[in-house]
Design a protein around this motif. Sequence first.
Motif, PDB file in Angstrom:
ATOM      1  N   THR A   1       0.822  -1.215   0.000  1.00 42.80           N
ATOM      2  CA  THR A   1       0.000   0.000   0.000  1.00 42.80           C
ATOM      3  C   THR A   1       0.860   1.270   0.000  1.00 42.80           C
ATOM      4  O   THR A   1       0.500   2.244  -0.660  1.00 42.80           O
TER       5      THR A   1
ATOM      6  N   ALA B   1       1.970   1.758  -3.551  1.00 46.20           N
ATOM      7  CA  ALA B   1       0.833   2.170  -4.386  1.00 46.20           C
ATOM      8  C   ALA B   1       0.472   3.636  -4.164  1.00 46.20           C
ATOM      9  O   ALA B   1       0.091   4.330  -5.109  1.00 46.20           O
ATOM     10  N   LEU B   2       0.587   4.101  -2.933  1.00 46.20           N
ATOM     11  CA  LEU B   2       0.196   5.470  -2.586  1.00 46.20           C
ATOM     12  C   LEU B   2       1.367   6.447  -2.588  1.00 46.20           C
ATOM     13  O   LEU B   2       1.185   7.624  -2.261  1.00 46.20           O
TER      14      LEU B   2
ATOM     15  N   GLU C   1       2.420   8.570  -8.370  1.00 45.89           N
ATOM     16  CA  GLU C   1       1.324   9.380  -8.894  1.00 45.89           C
ATOM     17  C   GLU C   1       1.379   9.553 -10.408  1.00 45.89           C
ATOM     18  O   GLU C   1       0.362   9.787 -11.040  1.00 45.89           O
TER      19      GLU C   1
ATOM     20  N   GLU D   1      -0.312   4.789 -13.849  1.00 46.86           N
ATOM     21  CA  GLU D   1      -1.579   4.106 -13.605  1.00 46.86           C
ATOM     22  C   GLU D   1      -1.223   2.903 -12.730  1.00 46.86           C
ATOM     23  O   GLU D   1      -0.449   2.042 -13.145  1.00 46.86           O
ATOM     24  N   VAL D   2      -1.750   2.849 -11.524  1.00 45.53           N
ATOM     25  CA  VAL D   2      -1.364   1.834 -10.543  1.00 45.53           C
ATOM     26  C   VAL D   2      -2.531   0.902 -10.270  1.00 45.53           C
ATOM     27  O   VAL D   2      -3.675   1.336 -10.133  1.00 45.53           O
ATOM     28  N   SER D   3      -2.249  -0.394 -10.180  1.00 50.53           N
ATOM     29  CA  SER D   3      -3.236  -1.371  -9.719  1.00 50.53           C
ATOM     30  C   SER D   3      -2.524  -2.409  -8.861  1.00 50.53           C
ATOM     31  O   SER D   3      -1.296  -2.501  -8.869  1.00 50.53           O
TER      32      SER D   3
ATOM     33  N   ARG E   1      -8.777   4.303  -3.672  1.00 49.07           N
ATOM     34  CA  ARG E   1      -7.841   5.078  -4.484  1.00 49.07           C
ATOM     35  C   ARG E   1      -7.171   4.271  -5.583  1.00 49.07           C
ATOM     36  O   ARG E   1      -6.790   4.831  -6.609  1.00 49.07           O
ATOM     37  N   ILE E   2      -6.994   2.964  -5.360  1.00 53.79           N
ATOM     38  CA  ILE E   2      -6.215   2.136  -6.289  1.00 53.79           C
ATOM     39  C   ILE E   2      -7.053   0.918  -6.672  1.00 53.79           C
ATOM     40  O   ILE E   2      -7.561   0.222  -5.787  1.00 53.79           O
TER      41      ILE E   2
END
Length: 175
Positions: A124, A127-128, A133, A136-138, A162-163
């Motif tokens: 996490t 990802a954050l 930023e 494109e995040v998954s 958010r993701i």
Amino acid sequence: MTREALIIIDVQNDYFADGLFPLWNAETVLEQTLQAVRHAQAQQIPVLLVQHVADTSQGPAPFFNPDSEGVAIHPRLQAMLPDAPVIVKQAADSFWKTDLEAHLRRLNISKITLTGMMTHNCVTHTALSRDAEGYEVSILGDCCTTVSEILHLIALSAIRNRIPVQNTADWIAGR
């Protein structure tokens, strides 16, 4: 054109049954991760490995100590990806004070799919990350784990705001 990379975070020996900090469901997550790697290789999606090495400047850490068996990337993953770049980190965020972003720029990546250990921390936080930023995040939720099932589920539930979180089968089917 979107160019994707699969990033595998901290799938290291200390998180498995004989390690210093075994996680819930680690073997199943390893199997799912290997399936994602096979798909990435078939689709020519670059795979990058992230390895946490503890900062021992103040003494030994509870796990991931340099030069220990536990700090090594799991041998099945390493055997499948002998030439993959390995990004070494000392913080939860895989971008922080590492060359991850330089690798992604060199490969012209615009989308990153994250997997790894621990869901509530390194996955996490990566990802954050402020540095994420621009991508494109998954997250592949079934390729992640942490100390318990409930903490894993809580972390995935919280980050979904958010993701995007998907499972491996859907990720593969989306190609």
